[in-house]
Design a protein around this motif. Structure first.
Motif: not given
Length: 245
Positions: A184-186, A232-236
């Motif tokens: 979120r921040q990046l 993608p970013t922020g995923a698992f």
């Protein structure tokens, strides 16, 4: 800026971390091998170099501020930037019978020790390396987590999730949550950050209990470390795709 891409893998002297370093090296990355035991570190670097990897040692204890700062300074001198950070170093903490951690009898010092490495260590290293990552044209951060950190799976009685791990499993849930906050921040930068479960790999962390080899466990972390710019970013993730939080 050098055309050679630079990676740092923490806890890379053995197991999954070593194989992630080897995998990135095979793709042409110059790899910083992070480890706190300098003898094992030197052995790992020599082994990687013998296999054709452009590797260099990075003495690194993720629980120590001075050690992490020194590691960032070393990479600054060695390369001047960083393209990939793989936060692989992790511990399970003291376990009881059946490789379990009973929450009703758990020593709080065990929890503190696990969190210091698995969560605070990741934050400490990531923040120290961010200035170097920001100099990259395609920076990637990969946090090695575990499906034991999936609250969805842990809470589903129909899914086999192994023993109760009241220190280790929540540390990975915490790491997953931190990963989302970084994403979120990046979000307005070119830095992609994701969490990954390597699967049940036979390593020293679990007493070499597991059906997967370290090479197999390293495959998805290496893929996430080399995502395209629209990745993608922020995923698992795991090998088969996205893991529910």
């Amino acid at each position: 800026m050098s055309e050679t891409k630079i990676a740092l893998v923490t806890g890379a002297n053995k197991g999954i971390g070593y194989e992630i370093a080897a995998g990135l090296g095979a793709l042409g990355y110059r790899v910083g091998v992070g480890a706190r035991d300098e003898t094992r570190l030197e052995t790992a670097v020599e082994k990687l170099r013998a296999a054709g990897v452009d590797a260099f040692g990075v003495p690194l204890d993720v629980t120590g501020d001075r050690s992490v700062s020194a590691a960032a300074e070393l990479i600054e001198r060695q390369a001047g930037h960083l393209d990939v950070l793989v936060n692989n170093a992790g511990i399970s903490g003291e376990t009881g019978p059946g490789w379990g951690q009973d929450p009703t009898t758990l020593d709080l010092d065990v929890v503190r020790t696990v969190l210091e490495t698995n969560v605070l260590g990741v934050i400490r290293v990531t923040n120290a390396m961010l200035p170097l990552l920001r100099r990259s044209t395609s920076p990637r951060i990969v946090n090695v987590s575990s499906s034991l950190g999936s609250l969805t799976r842990q809470a589903d009685p129909d899914i086999e999730v192994g023993p109760v791990m009241a220190a280790y499993a929540p540390s990975k849930s915490f790491l997953n949550a931190v990963t989302v906050q970084y994403a979120r921040q990046l979000a307005d930068t070119n830095i992609l950050i994701n969490a990954v479960c390597p699967g049940l790999v036979a390593t020293g962390l679990n007493g070499f209990y597991g059906s997967r080899t370290p090479e197999q466990g390293a495959a998805t972390p290496v893929r996430l470390a080399t995502l395209p710019d629209d990745g993608p970013t922020g995923a698992f993730f795991e090998d088969d795709g996205v893991i529910p939080w």
